[in-house]
Design a protein around this motif. Structure first.
Motif, PDB file in Angstrom:
ATOM      1  N   ALA A   1      44.164  41.058  36.291  1.00  0.00           N
ATOM      2  CA  ALA A   1      42.836  40.457  36.302  1.00  0.00           C
ATOM      3  C   ALA A   1      41.884  41.369  35.568  1.00  0.00           C
ATOM      4  CB  ALA A   1      42.360  40.263  37.741  1.00  0.00           C
ATOM      5  N   PRO A   2      40.900  40.843  34.846  1.00  0.00           N
ATOM      6  CA  PRO A   2      40.619  39.411  34.690  1.00  0.00           C
ATOM      7  C   PRO A   2      41.292  38.813  33.466  1.00  0.00           C
ATOM      8  CG  PRO A   2      38.833  40.652  33.753  1.00  0.00           C
ATOM      9  CD  PRO A   2      39.864  41.656  34.196  1.00  0.00           C
TER      10      PRO A   2
ATOM     11  N   ARG B   1      44.402  38.107  32.744  1.00  0.00           N
ATOM     12  CA  ARG B   1      45.341  37.030  33.027  1.00  0.00           C
ATOM     13  C   ARG B   1      44.620  35.685  33.199  1.00  0.00           C
ATOM     14  NH1 ARG B   1      50.237  35.772  34.916  1.00  0.00           N
ATOM     15  NH2 ARG B   1      50.417  34.074  36.416  1.00  0.00           N
ATOM     16  N   ASP B   2      43.512  35.714  33.908  1.00  0.00           N
ATOM     17  CA  ASP B   2      42.756  34.484  34.147  1.00  0.00           C
ATOM     18  C   ASP B   2      42.145  33.953  32.850  1.00  0.00           C
ATOM     19  OD1 ASP B   2      42.850  34.875  37.234  1.00  0.00           O
ATOM     20  OD2 ASP B   2      42.013  36.737  36.449  1.00  0.00           O
ATOM     21  N   ASP B   3      41.747  34.874  31.969  1.00  0.00           N
ATOM     22  CA  ASP B   3      41.205  34.437  30.683  1.00  0.00           C
ATOM     23  C   ASP B   3      42.264  33.678  29.894  1.00  0.00           C
ATOM     24  OD1 ASP B   3      38.793  35.643  31.286  1.00  0.00           O
ATOM     25  OD2 ASP B   3      39.305  37.517  30.282  1.00  0.00           O
TER      26      ASP B   3
ATOM     27  N   ARG C   1      42.598  30.251  31.336  1.00  0.00           N
ATOM     28  CA  ARG C   1      41.462  29.403  30.992  1.00  0.00           C
ATOM     29  C   ARG C   1      41.509  28.990  29.525  1.00  0.00           C
ATOM     30  NH1 ARG C   1      37.332  32.773  32.093  1.00  0.00           N
ATOM     31  NH2 ARG C   1      38.475  33.396  33.956  1.00  0.00           N
TER      32      ARG C   1
END
Lengths: 115, 115
Positions: A95-96, A98-100, A103
DNA sequence: CTTTAATATACGCTTGTCCATATATTCGGA
DNA sequence: TCCGAATATATGGACAAGCGTATATTAAAG
Protein backbone atom coordinates in the motif's frame (compact mmCIF):
# COMPACT_ATOMS: atom_id res chain seq x y z
CA UNK A 1 19.68 15.42 -16.22
CA UNK A 2 19.54 13.38 -13.05
CA UNK A 3 23.26 13.67 -12.67
CA UNK A 4 23.08 15.16 -9.21
CA UNK A 5 22.02 12.38 -6.85
CA UNK A 6 20.42 14.77 -4.37
CA UNK A 7 18.20 16.22 -7.12
CA UNK A 8 17.25 12.72 -8.19
CA UNK A 9 16.23 11.80 -4.66
CA UNK A 10 14.38 15.09 -4.21
CA UNK A 11 12.19 14.03 -7.09
CA UNK A 12 11.42 10.80 -5.25
CA UNK A 13 10.69 12.50 -1.95
CA UNK A 14 7.02 13.24 -2.56
CA UNK A 15 4.30 10.60 -2.04
CA UNK A 16 2.32 11.58 -5.14
CA UNK A 17 5.39 11.48 -7.37
CA UNK A 18 6.38 8.13 -5.97
CA UNK A 19 2.94 6.67 -6.61
CA UNK A 20 2.92 7.93 -10.19
CA UNK A 21 6.41 6.61 -10.72
CA UNK A 22 5.57 3.13 -9.46
CA UNK A 23 2.63 3.00 -11.86
CA UNK A 24 4.90 3.98 -14.73
CA UNK A 25 7.51 1.45 -13.68
CA UNK A 26 4.98 -1.36 -13.83
CA UNK A 27 2.83 -0.17 -16.74
CA UNK A 28 5.51 1.23 -19.01
CA UNK A 29 3.71 4.27 -20.40
CA UNK A 30 0.61 6.15 -19.30
CA UNK A 31 -1.20 9.33 -20.27
CA UNK A 32 -1.82 12.02 -17.69
CA UNK A 33 -5.55 11.39 -17.59
CA UNK A 34 -5.15 7.75 -16.53
CA UNK A 35 -2.67 8.70 -13.81
CA UNK A 36 -5.13 11.30 -12.57
CA UNK A 37 -7.80 8.62 -12.40
CA UNK A 38 -5.64 5.98 -10.78
CA UNK A 39 -4.26 8.24 -8.04
CA UNK A 40 -7.48 10.24 -7.63
CA UNK A 41 -5.69 13.57 -7.53
CA UNK A 42 -6.48 16.82 -9.34
CA UNK A 43 -5.26 17.27 -12.89
CA UNK A 44 -3.05 20.34 -12.19
CA UNK A 45 -1.46 18.55 -9.26
CA UNK A 46 -0.59 15.53 -11.36
CA UNK A 47 0.67 17.71 -14.19
CA UNK A 48 3.01 19.63 -11.90
CA UNK A 49 4.39 16.48 -10.33
CA UNK A 50 4.98 14.83 -13.69
CA UNK A 51 6.76 17.97 -14.86
CA UNK A 52 8.97 17.82 -11.77
CA UNK A 53 9.90 14.21 -12.52
CA UNK A 54 10.59 15.06 -16.16
CA UNK A 55 12.74 18.06 -15.24
CA UNK A 56 14.70 15.88 -12.83
CA UNK A 57 15.41 13.52 -15.73
CA UNK A 58 13.40 10.56 -14.46
CA UNK A 59 10.61 10.73 -17.05
CA UNK A 60 10.22 11.40 -20.75
CA UNK A 61 7.02 12.60 -22.35
CA UNK A 62 5.56 11.95 -25.77
CA UNK A 63 2.70 13.88 -27.29
CA UNK A 64 0.07 11.98 -29.24
CA UNK A 65 -2.80 14.21 -30.26
CA UNK A 66 -4.35 15.73 -27.20
CA UNK A 67 -2.74 13.16 -24.98
CA UNK A 68 0.70 13.31 -23.41
CA UNK A 69 2.25 10.00 -22.44
CA UNK A 70 4.89 9.71 -19.78
CA UNK A 71 7.39 6.90 -19.38
CA UNK A 72 10.46 6.24 -17.25
CA UNK A 73 13.65 7.55 -18.85
CA UNK A 74 15.92 4.92 -20.35
CA UNK A 75 19.31 6.63 -20.06
CA UNK A 76 19.72 6.88 -16.31
CA UNK A 77 23.04 6.52 -14.49
CA UNK A 78 23.62 3.08 -13.02
CA UNK A 79 22.92 4.02 -9.42
CA UNK A 80 19.62 5.66 -10.46
CA UNK A 81 18.55 2.72 -12.58
CA UNK A 82 19.31 0.33 -9.74
CA UNK A 83 17.28 2.45 -7.35
CA UNK A 84 14.26 2.43 -9.65
CA UNK A 85 14.67 -1.31 -10.17
CA UNK A 86 14.53 -1.80 -6.42
CA UNK A 87 11.33 0.21 -6.22
CA UNK A 88 9.79 -1.68 -9.12
CA UNK A 89 10.63 -4.96 -7.43
CA UNK A 90 9.23 -4.26 -3.97
CA UNK A 91 6.68 -1.46 -3.91
CA UNK A 92 3.92 -2.60 -6.30
CA UNK A 93 2.81 -5.23 -3.78
CA UNK A 94 2.44 -2.73 -0.97
CA UNK A 95 0.00 0.00 0.00
CA UNK A 96 -0.76 2.45 -1.42
CA UNK A 97 0.89 1.43 -4.67
CA UNK A 98 -1.00 -1.82 -4.95
CA UNK A 99 -4.32 0.00 -4.66
CA UNK A 100 -3.26 2.49 -7.32
CA UNK A 101 -2.64 -0.41 -9.69
CA UNK A 102 -6.08 -1.82 -9.00
CA UNK A 103 -7.73 1.56 -9.49
CA UNK A 104 -5.87 1.99 -12.76
CA UNK A 105 -7.72 -1.03 -14.16
CA UNK A 106 -10.96 0.87 -13.83
CA UNK A 107 -9.71 3.93 -15.71
CA UNK A 108 -10.56 3.48 -19.40
CA UNK A 109 -7.85 4.06 -21.99
CA UNK A 110 -10.09 6.41 -23.95
CA UNK A 111 -7.93 6.42 -27.05
CA UNK A 112 -4.23 7.26 -27.21
CA UNK A 113 -3.06 3.89 -25.95
CA UNK A 114 0.43 2.52 -26.56
CA UNK A 115 2.75 3.35 -29.45
CA UNK B 1 11.62 3.61 10.73
CA UNK B 2 12.24 4.30 7.07
CA UNK B 3 9.03 2.56 6.18
CA UNK B 4 7.68 5.42 4.14
CA UNK B 5 9.69 5.54 0.91
CA UNK B 6 9.13 9.25 0.41
CA UNK B 7 10.58 9.98 3.86
CA UNK B 8 13.55 7.77 3.08
CA UNK B 9 14.22 9.64 -0.14
CA UNK B 10 13.73 13.00 1.57
CA UNK B 11 16.61 12.05 3.80
CA UNK B 12 18.74 11.44 0.70
CA UNK B 13 17.74 14.67 -0.99
CA UNK B 14 20.35 16.91 0.56
CA UNK B 15 23.94 17.12 -0.73
CA UNK B 16 25.52 17.23 2.71
CA UNK B 17 23.55 14.24 3.95
CA UNK B 18 24.47 12.26 0.84
CA UNK B 19 28.14 13.02 1.25
CA UNK B 20 28.08 11.94 4.89
CA UNK B 21 26.16 8.81 3.98
CA UNK B 22 28.60 7.80 1.27
CA UNK B 23 31.46 8.15 3.73
CA UNK B 24 29.63 5.96 6.22
CA UNK B 25 28.80 3.41 3.53
CA UNK B 26 32.46 3.03 2.64
CA UNK B 27 34.04 3.49 6.10
CA UNK B 28 31.52 1.62 8.22
CA UNK B 29 31.45 3.85 11.29
CA UNK B 30 32.63 7.37 11.96
CA UNK B 31 32.43 9.90 14.77
CA UNK B 32 30.88 13.30 14.15
CA UNK B 33 34.18 15.10 14.42
CA UNK B 34 35.77 13.16 11.56
CA UNK B 35 32.75 13.75 9.34
CA UNK B 36 32.98 17.45 10.14
CA UNK B 37 36.60 17.42 9.07
CA UNK B 38 36.11 15.36 5.94
CA UNK B 39 33.22 17.43 4.61
CA UNK B 40 34.54 20.75 5.92
CA UNK B 41 31.18 21.85 7.26
CA UNK B 42 30.25 23.37 10.61
CA UNK B 43 29.68 21.09 13.57
CA UNK B 44 26.03 22.10 14.18
CA UNK B 45 25.26 21.60 10.51
CA UNK B 46 26.70 18.09 10.52
CA UNK B 47 24.96 17.25 13.77
CA UNK B 48 21.58 18.30 12.42
CA UNK B 49 22.01 16.33 9.20
CA UNK B 50 23.12 13.22 11.04
CA UNK B 51 20.11 13.55 13.33
CA UNK B 52 17.87 13.80 10.27
CA UNK B 53 19.34 10.62 8.82
CA UNK B 54 18.98 8.86 12.16
CA UNK B 55 15.36 9.97 12.58
CA UNK B 56 14.62 8.73 9.07
CA UNK B 57 15.94 5.34 10.10
CA UNK B 58 19.02 5.31 7.87
CA UNK B 59 21.62 5.67 10.61
CA UNK B 60 22.23 4.37 14.11
CA UNK B 61 24.37 6.11 16.67
CA UNK B 62 26.54 4.76 19.43
CA UNK B 63 27.98 6.82 22.23
CA UNK B 64 31.54 6.13 23.37
CA UNK B 65 32.72 8.63 25.91
CA UNK B 66 32.51 12.10 24.47
CA UNK B 67 32.30 10.72 20.98
CA UNK B 68 29.19 9.66 19.11
CA UNK B 69 29.71 7.21 16.27
CA UNK B 70 27.27 6.89 13.42
CA UNK B 71 26.81 3.90 11.14
CA UNK B 72 24.36 2.83 8.46
CA UNK B 73 21.36 0.97 9.89
CA UNK B 74 21.34 -2.78 9.31
CA UNK B 75 17.62 -3.48 9.35
CA UNK B 76 16.44 -1.59 6.30
CA UNK B 77 13.67 -2.75 3.97
CA UNK B 78 14.90 -4.48 0.83
CA UNK B 79 14.25 -1.58 -1.54
CA UNK B 80 16.12 0.79 0.80
CA UNK B 81 19.07 -1.55 1.23
CA UNK B 82 19.31 -1.99 -2.54
CA UNK B 83 19.26 1.75 -3.02
CA UNK B 84 22.10 2.27 -0.58
CA UNK B 85 24.02 -0.60 -2.18
CA UNK B 86 23.72 1.17 -5.53
CA UNK B 87 25.09 4.37 -4.03
CA UNK B 88 27.93 2.53 -2.33
CA UNK B 89 28.84 0.88 -5.62
CA UNK B 90 28.92 3.94 -7.86
CA UNK B 91 29.33 7.18 -5.95
CA UNK B 92 32.62 6.81 -4.06
CA UNK B 93 34.55 7.11 -7.33
CA UNK B 94 32.89 10.38 -8.29
CA UNK B 95 33.08 14.00 -7.20
CA UNK B 96 32.55 15.24 -4.59
CA UNK B 97 32.41 11.95 -2.73
CA UNK B 98 35.83 10.85 -3.85
CA UNK B 99 37.37 14.05 -2.53
CA UNK B 100 35.60 13.61 0.80
CA UNK B 101 37.22 10.20 1.12
CA UNK B 102 40.62 11.66 0.45
CA UNK B 103 40.10 14.46 2.94
CA UNK B 104 38.97 11.95 5.54
CA UNK B 105 42.44 10.38 5.48
CA UNK B 106 43.87 13.63 6.81
CA UNK B 107 41.46 13.83 9.73
CA UNK B 108 43.07 12.12 12.73
CA UNK B 109 41.07 9.57 14.68
CA UNK B 110 41.87 11.30 17.98
CA UNK B 111 40.71 8.42 20.15
CA UNK B 112 37.31 6.77 19.95
CA UNK B 113 38.17 4.60 16.95
CA UNK B 114 36.30 1.41 16.03
CA UNK B 115 34.44 -0.96 18.34
C1' DC C 1 -14.09 29.29 -36.40
C1' DT C 2 -16.33 27.72 -32.36
C1' DT C 3 -16.44 24.03 -29.04
C1' DT C 4 -14.74 20.52 -26.15
C1' DA C 5 -11.20 17.51 -24.09
C1' DA C 6 -6.47 17.02 -22.42
C1' DT C 7 -2.77 19.19 -20.49
C1' DA C 8 0.01 22.97 -18.76
C1' DT C 9 0.93 27.22 -16.29
C1' DA C 10 0.17 31.37 -13.14
C1' DC C 11 -1.10 33.13 -8.67
C1' DG C 12 -1.40 33.63 -3.75
C1' DC C 13 -0.84 31.23 0.28
C1' DT C 14 0.83 28.06 3.79
C1' DT C 15 4.27 25.07 5.30
C1' DG C 16 8.71 23.03 5.46
C1' DT C 17 13.80 23.11 4.87
C1' DC C 18 18.18 24.84 5.48
C1' DC C 19 21.42 27.95 7.33
C1' DA C 20 24.44 30.66 10.71
C1' DT C 21 24.90 31.92 15.18
C1' DA C 22 24.47 31.29 19.89
C1' DT C 23 23.82 28.35 23.75
C1' DA C 24 23.02 23.98 26.16
C1' DT C 25 24.44 19.23 27.28
C1' DT C 26 27.46 15.42 28.27
C1' DC C 27 31.59 13.33 29.36
C1' DG C 28 36.59 12.69 30.82
C1' DG C 29 40.38 14.49 33.10
C1' DA C 30 42.89 17.41 36.39
C1' DT D 1 34.34 20.21 41.37
C1' DC D 2 35.92 22.81 37.58
C1' DC D 3 37.44 22.84 32.70
C1' DG D 4 37.70 21.73 27.99
C1' DA D 5 36.33 18.83 24.09
C1' DA D 6 32.59 16.63 21.52
C1' DT D 7 28.00 16.86 20.40
C1' DA D 8 23.32 18.55 20.47
C1' DT D 9 19.61 21.93 20.40
C1' DA D 10 17.28 26.55 20.12
C1' DT D 11 16.33 30.78 17.56
C1' DG D 12 15.20 33.57 13.77
C1' DG D 13 15.29 34.46 9.01
C1' DA D 14 15.71 33.30 3.89
C1' DC D 15 14.16 30.46 0.50
C1' DA D 16 11.84 26.54 -1.80
C1' DA D 17 7.91 23.16 -2.08
C1' DG D 18 3.09 22.01 -2.35
C1' DC D 19 -1.56 23.09 -2.66
C1' DG D 20 -6.15 24.77 -4.60
C1' DT D 21 -8.13 27.68 -7.75
C1' DA D 22 -8.30 29.99 -11.91
C1' DT D 23 -6.75 30.44 -16.52
C1' DA D 24 -3.95 29.53 -20.64
C1' DT D 25 -2.49 26.31 -24.30
C1' DT D 26 -2.96 22.70 -27.70
C1' DA D 27 -5.32 19.69 -30.66
C1' DA D 28 -9.37 17.15 -32.56
C1' DA D 29 -14.02 17.54 -34.10
C1' DG D 30 -17.78 19.58 -36.11
Amino acid sequence: MAYDPSAFFSALSDPTRLRALVLLLTEGELCVCRLVGALAVSQPKMSRHLAALREAGLLRDRRQGQWVHYRVAEDLPAWAARTLAALAADLPDQAPYRDDLLRLRDVPEKNGAAA
